[in-house]
Design an enzyme around this catalytic site. Structure first.
Site, PDB file in Angstrom:
ATOM      1  N   GLN A   1      -4.802  -5.365   6.520  1.00  0.00           N
ATOM      2  CA  GLN A   1      -6.096  -6.178   6.645  1.00  0.00           C
ATOM      3  C   GLN A   1      -5.779  -7.379   7.292  1.00  0.00           C
ATOM      4  OE1 GLN A   1      -8.081  -5.009   4.426  1.00  0.00           O
ATOM      5  NE2 GLN A   1      -7.254  -3.389   4.018  1.00  0.00           N
TER       6      GLN A   1
ATOM      7  N   ASP B   1       2.524  -4.589   7.883  1.00  0.00           N
ATOM      8  CA  ASP B   1       1.633  -4.033   8.525  1.00  0.00           C
ATOM      9  C   ASP B   1       0.735  -4.562   8.706  1.00  0.00           C
ATOM     10  OD1 ASP B   1      -0.383  -2.411   6.415  1.00  0.00           O
ATOM     11  OD2 ASP B   1       0.331  -2.030   5.077  1.00  0.00           O
TER      12      ASP B   1
ATOM     13  N   CYS C   1      -4.829   2.620  -3.906  1.00  0.00           N
ATOM     14  CA  CYS C   1      -3.414   2.758  -3.035  1.00  0.00           C
ATOM     15  C   CYS C   1      -2.581   1.981  -3.207  1.00  0.00           C
ATOM     16  CB  CYS C   1      -3.305   3.659  -1.482  1.00  0.00           C
ATOM     17  SG  CYS C   1      -4.559   4.737  -0.872  1.00  0.00           S
TER      18      CYS C   1
ATOM     19  N   HIS D   1       0.858  -1.288   0.031  1.00  0.00           N
ATOM     20  CA  HIS D   1      -0.056   0.094   0.070  1.00  0.00           C
ATOM     21  C   HIS D   1       0.365   1.656   0.161  1.00  0.00           C
ATOM     22  CE1 HIS D   1      -3.122   3.462   1.602  1.00  0.00           C
ATOM     23  NE2 HIS D   1      -3.791   2.450   1.337  1.00  0.00           N
TER      24      HIS D   1
ATOM     25  N   LYS E   1     -10.998  -0.737  10.183  1.00  0.00           N
ATOM     26  CA  LYS E   1     -11.112  -2.538   9.631  1.00  0.00           C
ATOM     27  C   LYS E   1     -11.243  -2.966  10.311  1.00  0.00           C
ATOM     28  CE  LYS E   1      -7.865  -0.015   6.241  1.00  0.00           C
ATOM     29  NZ  LYS E   1      -7.829   0.319   4.511  1.00  0.00           N
TER      30      LYS E   1
END
Ligand code: PMP
Length: 407
Positions: free
Chosen positions: A204, A201, A365, A124, A227
């Site tokens: 998600q 990261d 993104c 991202h 999220k």
């Protein structure tokens, strides 16, 4: 094969009852942000109705209550990702701010001319740009692990890339555009054999996979509350205490100090050293409530439900002529990206919106990733705990109509 009663869960999400363009809302944009259950909304309301006060240092009752709620949320998050201590949990605005924090503090202190920082081709922008910025400043070099056609990292290339110049690896746990779940444990172990720290990261990953930072042995982990069925504007940076201790502060201001004089300022202990200014108190409390909610249903059950939706949707749309799925790894979170021949993703999104279906279209993104596939954009459906098989059918029927009109 009921894992849980989805219709019962949907009762907790009043927004899902909305009618959009005369059709029942089918919300399939969960990778962008998830909806918030009543249990989270009520907690936010309770905070502002009964507790609102600035935290830390307040001797009055409301301030103490608000401080207590804020700090107990930190403990929930510590347990949620199995951190060693609550001083390793830093509240930020979200994944983006968490990554910038590490790049601007750890990076500025430790990166030097000729050093190499490794990311991947599926990152991202928020896990690309902060590293580019600090690399430019410190004259370090950004290196990129390639991916194959399925959307998986080419691990051998990563192995070749690691060397004595490597100073940091920052990798997405699960891709927001492809769905791919990366072999992060393998990446971390290999990087550590070169004494290189790893940031994950997990934007998600948090709401699909059970995360145990001690088992993973990652050095840093970043995620966003929104999220994970929590509010926007709140996120987490987890860092190992030895790293956080050795890093300079990110921003200066109130709360991050222990003593200020004009000659010199002494910084506060962890985690407060990295929490300058009045934080998003309500957001932190709301995130705690969201974690309670998800854990009550059971993260594993949620993941299994979402995987079944993904499997069903993948089978259904694979039957459509002129549709290509982008991201075909076997190991995926519930993200389904695709392109239609002859139809721009933007038109797919607009058409589906008229059917009440909310999906995302665009580069998500991840522009370098789009370039890798030679496409400007994809259409992306992403599933959450409250989505149903009927909703997948609405999506598929909408796509069929589009292909009839444009195909
Ligand atoms: N990384 C990934 C993989 C993401 O999906 C997102 C959100 N789309 C981010 C980082 C950035 O998160 P936020 O905008 O909440 O800071």
């Amino acid at each position: 094969n009921m894992l849980y009663d989805v219709n019962r869960i949907r009762e907790d999400f009043p927004i899902l009852k909305q009618i959009v363009h005369g059709k029942p809302l089918v919300y399939l944009d969960n990778a962008a942000t998830t909806q918030k259950p009543l249990q989270v909304l009520k907690e936010l309301e309770k905070y502002y109705y009964t507790m609102n006060a600035n935290i830390h240092r307040g001797v009055h009752a409301l301030s103490q209550e608000a401080t207590e709620a804020y700090e107990s949320s930190r403990i929930k998050i510590k347990k949620f990702i199995n951190a060693l201590g609550k001083n390793e949990i830093i509240f930020t605005r979200g994944t983006t701010e968490s990554i910038n924090l590490v790049a601007q503090t750890y990076g500025r202190k430790n990166f030097n001319e000729g050093d190499e920082i490794i990311i991947s081709h599926m990152e991202h922008h928020s896990n690309i740009v902060p590293w580019q910025m600090i690399c430019e400043e410190r004259k370090a070099k950004l290196r990129v692990i390639p991916i194959d056609e399925k959307g998986e990292l080419v691990f051998e290339e990563f192995e070749k890339m690691l060397n004595e110049k490597t100073k940091f690896v920052s990798i997405v746990y699960a891709s927001n555009s492809l769905g791919t779940v990366n072999p992060v444990k393998k990446i971390i172990d290999l990087a550590h054999s070169f004494n290189v720290p790893v940031l994950l990261d997990a934007a998600q990953a948090v709401n699909h996979l059970k995360i145990d930072v001690q088992k993973l042995d990652c050095d840093f982990l970043a995620f966003s509350g929104h999220k994970l069925y929590g509010p926007t504007g709140i996120g987490i940076l987890y860092g190992k205490v030895n790293h956080l201790d050795s890093m300079p502060p990110y921003q200066g201001g109130g709360d991050m100090i222990s003593k200020v004089t004009f000659e010199k300022t002494l910084y506060n202990e962890l985690p407060y050293k990295f929490e300058a200014g009045t934080p998003n108190i309500a957001g932190a409390i709301g995130l705690g409530a969201a974690i309670d909610y998800a854990e009550k249903i059971g993260l594993e059950k949620i993941a299994r439900h979402e995987n079944e939706l993904l499997k069903y949707a993948t089978e259904k749309i694979s039957e459509l002529k002129g549709l290509r799925i982008i991201g075909t790894s076997k190991n995926k979170i519930s993200v389904l990206s695709f392109v239609l021949e002859n139809v721009h993703p933007h038109d797919v999104g607009t058409f589906l919106d008229f059917e009440g279906v909310a999906i995302r279209t665009g580069h998500h993104c991840t522009q370098p990733l789009m370039d890798r596939y030679g496409i400007p954009a994809t259409s992306r459906a992403s599933f959450g705990m409250y989505n149903t098989f009927d909703e997948v059918d609405v999506l598929v029927n909408g796509l069929k109509k589009i292909l009839e009109v444009f195909g």
